[in-house]
Design a protein around this motif. Structure first.
Motif, PDB file in Angstrom:
ATOM      1  N   THR A  60       8.239   1.299  -1.215  1.00  0.00           N
ATOM      2  CA  THR A  60       8.104   1.366   0.209  1.00  0.00           C
ATOM      3  C   THR A  60       9.067   2.337   0.592  1.00  0.00           C
ATOM      4  O   THR A  60      10.193   2.213   0.223  1.00  0.00           O
ATOM      5  CB  THR A  60       8.249  -0.050   0.909  1.00  0.00           C
ATOM      6  OG1 THR A  60       7.302  -1.109   0.344  1.00  0.00           O
ATOM      7  CG2 THR A  60       8.240   0.050   2.155  1.00  0.00           C
ATOM      8  N   PHE A  61       8.490   3.112   1.677  1.00  0.00           N
ATOM      9  CA  PHE A  61       9.499   4.358   2.291  1.00  0.00           C
ATOM     10  C   PHE A  61       9.566   3.967   3.714  1.00  0.00           C
ATOM     11  O   PHE A  61       8.697   3.628   4.483  1.00  0.00           O
ATOM     12  CB  PHE A  61       8.806   5.552   2.021  1.00  0.00           C
ATOM     13  CG  PHE A  61       8.528   5.997   0.630  1.00  0.00           C
ATOM     14  CD1 PHE A  61       9.391   6.501  -0.241  1.00  0.00           C
ATOM     15  CD2 PHE A  61       7.162   5.631   0.058  1.00  0.00           C
ATOM     16  CE1 PHE A  61       8.980   7.097  -1.456  1.00  0.00           C
ATOM     17  CE2 PHE A  61       6.709   5.879  -1.088  1.00  0.00           C
ATOM     18  CZ  PHE A  61       7.688   6.657  -1.974  1.00  0.00           C
ATOM     19  N   MET A 108      -2.664   2.417  -0.081  1.00  0.00           N
ATOM     20  CA  MET A 108      -1.663   2.953   0.719  1.00  0.00           C
ATOM     21  C   MET A 108      -1.735   2.004   2.128  1.00  0.00           C
ATOM     22  O   MET A 108      -2.691   1.601   2.503  1.00  0.00           O
ATOM     23  CB  MET A 108      -2.210   4.200   1.341  1.00  0.00           C
ATOM     24  CG  MET A 108      -2.456   5.344   0.340  1.00  0.00           C
ATOM     25  SD  MET A 108      -0.737   6.071  -0.191  1.00  0.00           S
ATOM     26  CE  MET A 108      -0.532   6.961   1.256  1.00  0.00           C
ATOM     27  N   THR A 109      -0.563   1.646   2.394  1.00  0.00           N
ATOM     28  CA  THR A 109      -0.278   0.597   3.426  1.00  0.00           C
ATOM     29  C   THR A 109       0.883   1.304   4.412  1.00  0.00           C
ATOM     30  O   THR A 109       1.749   1.646   3.680  1.00  0.00           O
ATOM     31  CB  THR A 109       0.190  -0.697   3.108  1.00  0.00           C
ATOM     32  OG1 THR A 109      -0.790  -1.007   1.970  1.00  0.00           O
ATOM     33  CG2 THR A 109       0.267  -1.872   4.143  1.00  0.00           C
ATOM     34  N   MET A 157       3.188  -2.405  16.985  1.00  0.00           N
ATOM     35  CA  MET A 157       2.992  -2.184  15.438  1.00  0.00           C
ATOM     36  C   MET A 157       2.139  -2.920  14.892  1.00  0.00           C
ATOM     37  O   MET A 157       1.892  -4.364  14.923  1.00  0.00           O
ATOM     38  CB  MET A 157       4.596  -2.100  14.638  1.00  0.00           C
ATOM     39  CG  MET A 157       5.613  -0.948  15.207  1.00  0.00           C
ATOM     40  SD  MET A 157       4.955   0.634  14.578  1.00  0.00           S
ATOM     41  CE  MET A 157       6.171   1.946  14.955  1.00  0.00           C
ATOM     42  N   GLY A 158       1.408  -2.460  13.764  1.00  0.00           N
ATOM     43  CA  GLY A 158       0.726  -3.325  13.032  1.00  0.00           C
ATOM     44  C   GLY A 158       0.372  -2.694  11.649  1.00  0.00           C
ATOM     45  O   GLY A 158       0.803  -1.641  11.460  1.00  0.00           O
ATOM     46  N   ARG A 159       0.056  -3.631  10.615  1.00  0.00           N
ATOM     47  CA  ARG A 159      -0.009  -3.206   9.181  1.00  0.00           C
ATOM     48  C   ARG A 159      -1.656  -2.559   9.068  1.00  0.00           C
ATOM     49  O   ARG A 159      -2.333  -3.372   9.334  1.00  0.00           O
ATOM     50  CB  ARG A 159       0.079  -4.435   8.423  1.00  0.00           C
ATOM     51  CG  ARG A 159       1.609  -4.694   8.545  1.00  0.00           C
ATOM     52  CD  ARG A 159       2.673  -4.043   7.734  1.00  0.00           C
ATOM     53  NE  ARG A 159       2.642  -3.964   6.606  1.00  0.00           N
ATOM     54  CZ  ARG A 159       3.355  -3.149   5.381  1.00  0.00           C
ATOM     55  NH1 ARG A 159       3.991  -2.215   5.789  1.00  0.00           N
ATOM     56  NH2 ARG A 159       3.144  -3.458   4.275  1.00  0.00           N
ATOM     57  N   THR A 215       4.037   2.511   2.107  1.00  0.00           N
ATOM     58  CA  THR A 215       3.996   1.656   0.736  1.00  0.00           C
ATOM     59  C   THR A 215       2.759   2.286  -0.045  1.00  0.00           C
ATOM     60  O   THR A 215       1.754   2.183   0.421  1.00  0.00           O
ATOM     61  CB  THR A 215       3.900   0.106   0.981  1.00  0.00           C
ATOM     62  OG1 THR A 215       4.876  -0.488   1.927  1.00  0.00           O
ATOM     63  CG2 THR A 215       3.919  -0.390  -0.565  1.00  0.00           C
ATOM     64  N   ILE A 216       3.243   2.601  -1.181  1.00  0.00           N
ATOM     65  CA  ILE A 216       2.215   3.316  -2.017  1.00  0.00           C
ATOM     66  C   ILE A 216       2.316   2.213  -3.397  1.00  0.00           C
ATOM     67  O   ILE A 216       3.390   2.099  -3.962  1.00  0.00           O
ATOM     68  CB  ILE A 216       2.547   4.486  -2.520  1.00  0.00           C
ATOM     69  CG1 ILE A 216       2.645   5.589  -1.149  1.00  0.00           C
ATOM     70  CG2 ILE A 216       1.615   5.269  -3.582  1.00  0.00           C
ATOM     71  CD1 ILE A 216       3.035   6.994  -1.815  1.00  0.00           C
ATOM     72  N   GLU A 217       1.119   1.885  -3.645  1.00  0.00           N
ATOM     73  CA  GLU A 217       0.985   0.995  -4.805  1.00  0.00           C
ATOM     74  C   GLU A 217      -0.227   1.454  -5.672  1.00  0.00           C
ATOM     75  O   GLU A 217      -1.452   1.723  -5.276  1.00  0.00           O
ATOM     76  CB  GLU A 217       0.439  -0.490  -4.412  1.00  0.00           C
ATOM     77  CG  GLU A 217       0.387  -1.583  -5.682  1.00  0.00           C
ATOM     78  CD  GLU A 217      -0.002  -2.796  -4.990  1.00  0.00           C
ATOM     79  OE1 GLU A 217      -0.203  -3.647  -5.963  1.00  0.00           O
ATOM     80  OE2 GLU A 217       0.006  -3.226  -3.733  1.00  0.00           O
ATOM     81  N   GLY A 218       0.175   1.710  -6.968  1.00  0.00           N
ATOM     82  CA  GLY A 218      -0.807   2.107  -7.920  1.00  0.00           C
ATOM     83  C   GLY A 218      -0.336   2.737  -9.110  1.00  0.00           C
ATOM     84  O   GLY A 218       0.747   2.870  -9.215  1.00  0.00           O
ATOM     85  N   PRO A 219      -1.230   3.405 -10.210  1.00  0.00           N
ATOM     86  CA  PRO A 219      -2.570   2.999 -10.031  1.00  0.00           C
ATOM     87  C   PRO A 219      -3.305   1.956 -10.168  1.00  0.00           C
ATOM     88  O   PRO A 219      -2.541   1.115 -10.896  1.00  0.00           O
ATOM     89  CB  PRO A 219      -3.285   4.140 -11.049  1.00  0.00           C
ATOM     90  CG  PRO A 219      -2.103   4.289 -12.234  1.00  0.00           C
ATOM     91  CD  PRO A 219      -0.867   4.050 -11.214  1.00  0.00           C
TER      92      PRO A 219
END
Length: 760
Positions: free
Chosen positions: A188-189, A234-235, A278-280, A328-332
């Motif tokens: 998460t950034f 990608m979130t 703000m929303g996700r 937030t990046i999650e993967g692969p």
């Protein structure tokens, strides 16, 4: 600019054979009776006969037909003795059937879309958004289809583009030499770790702000967090801000997740987000290793001059802006290992052990065979094996050595060209003929296997393959490419109406252009897949529309943006190709309709009977306009010239009937000045009152339309103009079509099963 001389051999051979062989009497005959009107000083009908080496297959057929029916030489010209003329006609007929004169070199370069598909299939690349042909020059097709071999030459500059493209594609496909499957990571950034591109955008205290459509927001060093090609989640936490109440009423704020890779950008996901809260927002997207995914506000639209530059950007409201708090990046996620690109490129279900010489040899043999679409010669394998080993000595890395060797293979003419011998095709040539005709790409492994054993030449096996391939999803490439080029709908959008022209504002407000194109493609696909008669192209009681196109057509429609099949009323002016807005748009210039162009389109594209080019001495279509209020009156003035009357007599009636549709395809009965439109006319002896009557007149010429339709498909598939021998086969297929009620799937099957497709 150097051009590779693969295509000129047959014309030199033609000249020598005509000068020295059994057809030599034709040259003095042309010189005596034809060259006065078709020579260096004058070329009636844009035809020149003084240099036989430049006479094309198409022209040999035309010469034969003109002489056979006594149209040439004309009555007022000097006439040869009938016996001599009869002998010359026989010779011309023989030439028009002779492969030596009418079939060019069997070399045909892959066109750009075929190259794109072939590279993807060869390397197992996804078509999500990476385009292997991104950096390759566009094809320059003079006329006809983009499969026309005479237009598909290669230059030194283009060869360099292919080499560069191959290298990028291979680096994309073979992105790692790690044997271990990458483990998913979640990072998460916050906004302080963002890069914010775009004028007037900034990094605020609590969130990053993007204020223009150009640019975007993404984490710094984001490429380091995409270790392998695959799916990633990608979130982001985001909101829209700065919109006035009236702008909020216009619809939700839209945010796009965009992927950028190797010079190509593509929208991966669009979100409707909240204003001032703000929303996700999350999406799973495909990313190549090295891709740059970023967020962009697509509702943002401001002009820099409206900004008070002395204020801090966060406080410079009301200004539409996208605000992002974190990413937030999650993967692969669920990554396939080995990746599909490795399995396809190396033809292996495991990561290959490059240290094993036998493994390297097998990889190279398989790759060359698939790339060249045939069996591998021992000398070829030896040459590329030596090149591979030389590369390893330079860089001490087997993966990079394979990439460089594969790039050399993909830049060779054996890969870039489809090669066919005159006569019956070999099994591998036939496999390529089928796959590039229906799929615009290389054969799959099933076709390769049947070609390798020779079983593909078995009539039963061949028929089964034709049936399989027509129904394969990859046949979409034929369904899209052929009709767009046959009907010239690929030119849609080149002559748009002016954006500030209020009478055509719906064209832009409703974004009608994609729907126009899709109507034609959906219609073509439906006629094929449902095996409808091809006469539906001339007239039908159905079409495909969405809500906006239905509004343009003023027909009832219960639906939304999706294109749907609709039944038309019995008295509808729609139905068939002549009722479709795409056809009306491409035969207009964006300002006014062009009845001559429309009439020519009907004669050429539909009926295959185009009038000859206008002689140079004929003036442009701008006679005295005094008293002229309609296109009909203008054409009447023009065709009063005896030089113009013959062509305009057959060309103007269908063109004037289509005046019932304006520049963007709306039906009309009057011009803007309230002058009444007269769509009546006479086509091939049949009187009609309007566009509905014209369609009925065209249906009386079904056999002519069918013949032309078969010719067009055959020329697309063979990559060349047909000769007389081919036309004999067309006549046979056309006769079968009539007996089978002109059903499209039957016609296509008969074409594929005939010698038209089985020979060069």
């Amino acid at each position: 600019m150097k051009v590779f001389p693969f295509l000129g051999l047959f014309v030199i051979l033609t000249a020598r054979l005509l000068a020295q062989g059994e057809y030599s009497p034709i040259v003095p005959f042309f010189q005596k009776y034809c060259v006065e009107c078709h020579g260096p000083d004058k070329q009636k009908g844009d035809v020149r006969l003084d240099n036989v080496r430049e006479i094309t297959a198409d022209l040999w057929i035309e010469i034969y037909e003109q002489m056979k029916y006594g149209d040439m030489p004309p009555e007022e010209a000097d006439q040869a003795p009938k016996e001599h003329t009869a002998d010359i006609i026989q010779l011309v007929d023989a030439i028009s059937r002779d492969d030596r004169f009418t079939i060019g070199s069997g070399y045909r370069r892959l066109n750009k879309r075929e190259y794109r598909n072939t590279v993807r299939d060869l390397l197992g690349l996804s078509d999500e958004y990476f385009d292997p042909a991104q950096g390759v020059f566009d094809d320059e097709i003079e006329k006809g289809f983009d499969t026309n071999s005479t237009s598909l030459i290669i230059t030194n500059e283009l060869l360099l583009e292919y080499l560069r493209s191959a290298s990028i594609s291979l680096e994309t496909a073979l992105f790692t030499d790690d044997f271990e499957k990458p483990q998913p990571k979640k990072t998460t950034f916050t906004n302080k770790q963002f890069t914010v591109d775009g004028q007037l955008s900034s990094n605020g205290k609590d969130y990053a702000i993007q204020r223009q459509r150009k640019g975007g927001i993404y984490p710094k060093r984001i490429k380091d967090y995409i270790p392998a090609t695959g799916y990633y989640r990608m979130t982001t936490t985001a909101m829209g801000m700065g919109r006035t109440p009236d702008k909020k009423k216009a619809g939700p704020f839209r945010m796009s997740l965009i992927g950028s890779f190797a010079g190509t950008t593509k929208e991966l996901k669009e979100f409707n987000i909240k204003d001032d809260k703000m929303g996700r927002y999350s999406a799973v997207v495909w990313l190549e290793k090295g891709a740059l995914p970023y967020y962009q506000g697509t509702s943002v639209s401001i002009k820099p001059r409206n900004i008070n530059r002395h204020r801090k950007p966060e406080n410079a409201l009301p200004i539409p802006a996208l605000a992002i708090k974190d990413i937030t990046i999650e993967g692969p996620i669920d990554v396939e290992w080995p990746p599909v690109t490795y399995k396809t490129t190396f033809q292996s279900q495991t990561m290959p052990n490059f240290e094993d010489r036998a493994v390297r040899d097998q990889i190279l043999r398989n790759f060359i065979s698939r790339a060249f679409r045939r069996q591998v010669h021992i000398t070829e394998l030896k040459r590329y094996t030596e090149y591979l080993e030389d590369q390893y000595k330079i860089n001490n890395n087997w993966l990079q050595s394979f990439i460089r060797t594969f790039a050399a293979i993909m830049a060779s003419t054996d890969f870039l060209y489809i090669k066919e011998e005159v006569g019956e095709l070999t099994p591998f040539q036939l496999a390529s003929r089928l796959s590039y005709f229906l799929w615009s790409s290389m054969p799959d492994m099933e076709l390769f296997a049947l070609a390798n054993t020779g079983e593909l030449l078995d009539p039963k096996v061949y028929r089964e393959q034709v049936s399989r391939m027509i129904r394969d999803p990859k046949a979409k490439h034929f369904i899209e490419a052929f009709p767009l080029q046959w009907l010239s709908v690929d030119e849609l959008g080149t002559m748009r109406p002016a954006e500030d022209d209020k009478q055509f504002s719906i064209y832009y407000k409703k974004n009608l252009e994609p729907a126009m194109r899709e109507e034609t493609l959906k219609f073509f696909e439906y006629v094929l897949i449902k095996n409808k008669p091809i006469t539906d192209f001339l007239d039908s009681d159905y079409t495909f529309v969405n809500k906006d196109l239905a509004q343009l057509y003023d027909i009832p429609f219960d639906g939304d943006d999706e294109m749907k099949l609709v039944k038309l009323p019995s008295d509808s002016v729609r139905g068939g190709l002549l009722g479709q807005a795409s056809i009306h748009a491409i035969t207009s210039n964006g300002v006014e309709t062009l009845p001559v162009t429309r009439g020519h389109w009907v004669l050429d594209e539909l009926m295959g009977t185009p009038p000859p080019p206008a002689p140079e001495e004929v003036p442009a279509l701008v006679p005295d306009l005094n008293g002229v209020t309609t296109q009909r009156e203008l054409l009447k003035r023009h065709s009063e010239d005896p030089k113009c009357f013959g062509c305009h007599k057959v060309m103007d009636p269908p063109g004037l009937a289509l005046e019932s549709f304006d520049v963007i395809g709306r039906y009309r009965t009057t011009y803007n000045g309230n002058a009444k439109i007269d769509p009546s006319g006479n086509f091939q002896g049949t009187r009609f009152d309007d566009i509905r009557g014209l369609k009925k007149a065209l249906l009386k010429q079904t056999d002519t339309f069918t013949y032309n339709f078969i010719v067009k498909i055959a020329e697309y598939g063979k990559g060349r103009k047909l000769n007389r021998q081919d036309h004999d086969l067309v006549e046979e297929i056309a006769a079968k079509a009539k007996a089978k009620d002109y059903k499209f799937m039957y016609i296509l099957g008969d074409i594929l099963l005939s010698d038209l497709m089985k020979s060069r």
